[in-house]
Design an enzyme around this catalytic site. Sequence first.
Site, PDB file in Angstrom:
ATOM      1  N   HIS A 181      51.181 -12.602 -31.369  1.00 24.23           N
ATOM      2  CA  HIS A 181      50.998 -13.917 -30.757  1.00 24.23           C
ATOM      3  C   HIS A 181      49.655 -13.993 -30.033  1.00 24.23           C
ATOM      4  O   HIS A 181      49.089 -12.977 -29.626  1.00 24.23           O
ATOM      5  CB  HIS A 181      52.117 -14.203 -29.760  1.00 24.23           C
ATOM      6  CG  HIS A 181      53.425 -14.534 -30.406  1.00 24.23           C
ATOM      7  ND1 HIS A 181      53.598 -15.631 -31.224  1.00 24.23           N
ATOM      8  CD2 HIS A 181      54.641 -13.916 -30.350  1.00 24.23           C
ATOM      9  CE1 HIS A 181      54.850 -15.674 -31.652  1.00 24.23           C
ATOM     10  NE2 HIS A 181      55.500 -14.643 -31.139  1.00 24.23           N
ATOM     11  N   CYS A 189      47.735 -16.769 -34.764  1.00 22.74           N
ATOM     12  CA  CYS A 189      47.639 -18.224 -34.924  1.00 22.74           C
ATOM     13  C   CYS A 189      46.274 -18.735 -34.484  1.00 22.74           C
ATOM     14  O   CYS A 189      45.602 -18.148 -33.644  1.00 22.74           O
ATOM     15  CB  CYS A 189      48.726 -18.917 -34.111  1.00 22.74           C
ATOM     16  SG  CYS A 189      50.392 -18.657 -34.764  1.00 22.74           S
TER      17      CYS A 189
END
Length: 239
Positions: free
Chosen positions: A130, A198
């Site tokens: 993440h 991401c």
Amino acid sequence: MDVIRKIIQILGELLITAGIVLLLFVAWELWWTNVEADAKQSEAVKSFAQELSGPVEPAPAPADYGPPVVSAAPGYGQTIGIMYIPRFGPGYTRPIIEGTGSDVLDTLGLGHYGSTSMPGAVGNFAVAGHRQTHGAVLDSIHTLVPGDKVYVQTKEGYYTYVFRNNQIVLPSQTDVLLPVPTQPKATPTESFLTMTSCNPRFGSQERIIAYSILDSWQPSSAGPPSEIAAQVAQAQGKG
């Protein structure tokens, strides 16, 4: 008029309540999930490091230790090793866990794509993490510059990768995980490290991919590379 005023008052109170709930959710997502994940990741690092052997003093001099020793992949959710990235700060010490399910990435940090190689092996050792929540393990991935070192420690030893470049792709572009990233017909002759996260930092419309290449390795018996020796000692409770 009184009825209309009352309706407006109720709607206003509902909007205020909704705003507070939204703020609390954002705080939970951007702050509390990081607090929880950091604690679990620190415990995973400590637990794994306590099982390691070898000195924590830096290796005395560079040497040729032959081909890298490659560990077998552990079971899902088990720890493969520890990653150190000096560019991300002197305290960056993160566990690498087998698997990329939400139960791994949301709590334990860097997850290894099970279809890819293990550290040191010819081919592509690929991990995901993440960027802003759940430990934000790859929040600074965009700050890497060519030549930066990325260190991976396993029970076998230390693998030093050198960052080459990054790439922005769509989530559907899974060829970044191939043995030679983005080259489906190529046969690997080098050992790659691919990190995926991401993009942009507060979104997920794209993926940012960071590519590194194995530069060297040394067994645990030789001691750690000097740049991460202090972190290794701290992780093992000897610093």
